[in-house]
Design a protein around this motif. Structure first.
Motif, short mmCIF file in Angstrom:
data_model
loop_
_atom_site.label_atom_id
_atom_site.label_comp_id
_atom_site.label_asym_id
_atom_site.label_seq_id
_atom_site.Cartn_x
_atom_site.Cartn_y
_atom_site.Cartn_z
N TYR A 157 0.83 -1.21 0.00
CA TYR A 157 0.00 0.00 0.00
C TYR A 157 0.86 1.26 0.00
O TYR A 157 2.08 1.22 0.15
N GLU A 158 0.21 2.40 -0.14
CA GLU A 158 0.87 3.69 -0.28
C GLU A 158 1.78 4.03 0.90
O GLU A 158 2.92 4.44 0.72
N ALA A 159 1.28 3.91 2.14
CA ALA A 159 2.09 4.37 3.28
C ALA A 159 1.60 3.75 4.58
O ALA A 159 0.49 3.20 4.66
N LEU A 160 2.44 3.87 5.59
CA LEU A 160 2.12 3.44 6.95
C LEU A 160 2.29 4.66 7.85
O LEU A 160 3.41 5.15 8.04
N ASP A 161 1.19 5.19 8.36
CA ASP A 161 1.22 6.41 9.17
C ASP A 161 1.46 6.04 10.63
O ASP A 161 0.60 5.46 11.29
N MET A 162 2.65 6.40 11.13
CA MET A 162 3.03 6.07 12.51
C MET A 162 2.81 7.25 13.46
O MET A 162 3.21 7.19 14.62
N THR A 163 2.23 8.33 12.96
CA THR A 163 1.99 9.51 13.81
C THR A 163 1.05 9.13 14.95
O THR A 163 -0.07 8.66 14.69
N PRO A 164 1.46 9.29 16.21
CA PRO A 164 0.65 8.82 17.34
C PRO A 164 -0.79 9.32 17.33
O PRO A 164 -1.72 8.54 17.53
N ALA A 165 -0.99 10.62 17.09
CA ALA A 165 -2.34 11.19 17.15
C ALA A 165 -3.24 10.58 16.09
O ALA A 165 -4.41 10.26 16.35
N ARG A 166 -2.71 10.40 14.86
CA ARG A 166 -3.55 9.86 13.79
C ARG A 166 -3.76 8.36 13.95
O ARG A 166 -4.85 7.84 13.67
N ALA A 167 -2.72 7.63 14.38
CA ALA A 167 -2.86 6.19 14.58
C ALA A 167 -3.85 5.89 15.70
O ALA A 167 -4.69 4.99 15.61
N LYS A 168 -3.79 6.70 16.77
CA LYS A 168 -4.71 6.52 17.89
C LYS A 168 -6.13 6.86 17.50
O LYS A 168 -7.09 6.18 17.85
N GLY A 169 -6.28 7.94 16.70
CA GLY A 169 -7.61 8.36 16.28
C GLY A 169 -8.25 7.44 15.27
O GLY A 169 -9.46 7.48 15.06
N ALA A 170 -7.43 6.59 14.60
CA ALA A 170 -7.98 5.70 13.58
C ALA A 170 -8.88 4.63 14.19
O ALA A 170 -9.81 4.14 13.56
N GLY A 171 -8.59 4.24 15.44
CA GLY A 171 -9.41 3.24 16.12
C GLY A 171 -9.46 1.94 15.33
O GLY A 171 -8.45 1.39 14.92
N LYS A 172 -10.66 1.47 15.05
CA LYS A 172 -10.84 0.22 14.33
C LYS A 172 -10.88 0.42 12.82
O LYS A 172 -11.07 -0.52 12.07
N ALA A 173 -10.69 1.68 12.38
CA ALA A 173 -10.76 1.95 10.95
C ALA A 173 -9.55 1.41 10.20
O ALA A 173 -9.58 1.24 9.00
N GLY A 174 -8.46 1.16 10.89
CA GLY A 174 -7.28 0.63 10.22
C GLY A 174 -6.46 -0.17 11.19
O GLY A 174 -6.86 -0.43 12.32
N ALA A 175 -5.29 -0.57 10.76
CA ALA A 175 -4.44 -1.39 11.61
C ALA A 175 -3.69 -0.50 12.59
O ALA A 175 -2.48 -0.33 12.50
N ALA A 176 -4.41 0.13 13.51
CA ALA A 176 -3.80 1.05 14.46
C ALA A 176 -3.10 0.28 15.56
O ALA A 176 -3.41 -0.86 15.85
#
Length: 509
Positions: free
Chosen positions: A149-168
């Motif tokens: 896939y395009e990218a893996l976002d490791m930014t804490p705020a965005r990864a935490k906010g993703a919840g069950k929407a992605g592989a957080a």
């Protein structure tokens, strides 16, 4: 740069004019770039050879070394890519991500976005470690139907906010999209790694391209400038000095440090105007142009200027040294210049009945002055535009009605649910002759500071699609520099035209 030199578009002596600022870390040395992305360093070498012990080789090795030092869960590879944030149409947003040590640009220390194509690009420098890193991406759940896939976002705020929407979680959140240009670069990088640099050989087989190969063998210069990063030592509370060319004498000595600001509103229209010379017009969520309220630049802001045969005069402190003031009333604001060379004002207001912005100019002298009005039409809500500015501008077209003397800008909808938007700009007095341009390509029209020579240039009155849109209107010389520009934003061309016609009639009355 290499292509331009090798093909003879520019002389080879220009190679020496390219920047060679160095930085160092951990005993290694190499060139520093603007964004510190893998793309900036490695993309050209999908087609260009790398000669060992050359300046280019050392810089690429240094850049990849810094990429590998910047690890998140043992994974590395940072470049411009999409990240886990969405625009109003639920498209992933996109921007440059880089390694701070090799970047002049400052980044948010908490942000971390890894892109697999960055690792593919590094195959030309570190084959084995790149392959190991790609395996880690696959183990992190990054492999999809069409590859990684395009990218893996490791930014804490965005990864935490993703919840069950992605592989957080510890592995971050996956940006589940594919970008053709990133996939294309990855395929070429793999082909070069597996087929002994086949694309490099094909590119260099061209006689012109192959003849300039010595440029790539340049050794590390002994007198190159070494970049010293002192940004972290800056105290945010320090009052920044105003550059000498921006020194002004005004009613308020802090006009640029803490400029006065006023907001004018009528119905859905609003004007935000500051004492520093910036002005922004808005209709609801749609700004007229991308005004950045930068204390030291009027780039992208709406500007109005006077000119005669010799000079251009502005009414904003950022234009030149002089005496300036800022006047604000209930339903208007004015930028005023008062000096020996020139005295005049630019007044901003909103028509009470016609949904139209009014920009009026007036010089104190009875001399004849021409007027220059300049802005870069945005034609989109700020959130969508900020997600991808260059892409957003591709949908703007210009037209001109010679009978009514009205310039139109329209934005083609990108989706069925997107609203159409039309912008109309015209002079209130139809007897005043003017020229205009709608394309920024031919010259730099990035605001007041870059229009110095335009008074002597003939504008071409272009219409049609605008890849890089701008609206510059240059009038003939008028007594006392008196002119009025009318600008209307509407959901149809008919409505925009109606607003201009209505404002013209009522202004005359």
């Amino acid at each position: 740069g290499y292509y331009a030199l090798a093909s003879g578009i520019v002389p080879k002596k220009h190679w020496k004019s390219l920047g060679r600022t160095l930085t160092t870390d951990g005993g290694y040395i190499g060139m520093i770039s603007w964004s510190g992305t893998a793309f900036e360093y490695l993309m050209p070498h999908l087609f260009l050879p790398i000669y060992r012990n050359s300046f280019v080789f050392e810089s690429l090795s240094f850049a990849v070394s810094e990429q590998k030092r910047t690890r998140y869960n043992r994974m590395w590879g940072i470049s411009e890519s999409a990240f886990y944030s969405f625009d109003s149409d639920m498209n992933y947003q996109y921007k440059a991500h880089g390694v701070q040590k090799i970047a002049l640009k400052r980044y948010n220390g908490d942000e971390a976005v890894l892109s697999p194509y960055s690792t593919f690009l590094s195959l030309c420098i570190c084959n084995n470690s790149a392959i190991s890193n790609l395996k880690r991406f696959e183990e992190a759940g990054m492999y999809g139907k069409h590859g990684l896939y395009e990218a893996l976002d490791m930014t804490p705020a965005r990864a935490k906010g993703a919840g069950k929407a992605g592989a957080a979680g510890e592995s971050g959140v996956c940006v589940r999209s594919y970008m053709a240009h990133h996939i294309g670069m990855s395929i070429i990088a793999c082909a070069n790694a597996c087929e002994n640099n086949i694309f490099v050989k094909r590119f260099m087989s061209d006689k012109k391209m192959g003849a300039a190969y010595e440029l790539l063998q340049e050794k590390i210069p002994t007198d190159a400038h070494m970049f010293e990063d002192e940004r972290n030592a800056i105290n945010a509370d320090i009052k920044l000095p105003i550059p000498k060319r921006h020194r002004t004498v005004t009613e308020n000595e802090n006009a640029l440090q803490m400029p006065a600001v006023t907001c004018i509103t009528r119905n859905s229209l609003s004007i935000i105007c500051s004492g520093s010379g910036h002005v922004q017009f808005r209709k609801g969520e749609f700004p007229l142009c991308d005004t950045a309220f930068d204390r030291y630049s009027l780039k992208h802001s709406f500007t109005a200027q006077f000119f005669d045969m010799e000079e251009i005069f502005g009414c904003a402190p950022l234009y030149r040294e002089g005496v300036y003031s800022f006047e604000k009333g209930g339903f208007y604001a004015s930028h005023i210049s008062s000096s020996k060379a020139f005295t005049g004002r630019v007044k901003y207001s909103i028509h009470p009945k016609a949904d139209t912005f009014i920009i009026e100019t007036k010089a104190e002298s009875k001399r004849f002055y021409g007027l220059l009005f300049c802005f870069e039409p945005l034609m989109a809500d700020m959130k969508s535009y900020s997600a991808h500015p260059s892409f957003s501008k591709l949908f703007i077209e210009a037209d001109y009605d010679p009978k009514e003397k009205i310039i139109y800008f329209s934005r083609r909808p990108r989706a069925e649910e997107e609203r159409e938007l039309y912008l109309a700009a015209a002079l209130q007095d139809t007897s005043v002759n003017f020229e205009f341009t709608t394309r920024k390509d031919g010259f730099n029209a990035g605001g007041m500071e870059s229009l110095t020579g335009i008074a002597t240039v003939r504008l071409q009155n272009e219409t049609g699609p605008c890849v890089n849109p701008v609206c510059i209107i240059k009038t003939e010389a008028v007594p006392g520099g008196r002119a009025t520009l009318l600008v209307s934003l509407a959901q149809s061309r008919r409505e925009a035209r109606g607003n201009i016609i209505k404002a013209r009639k009522q202004q005359k009355e």
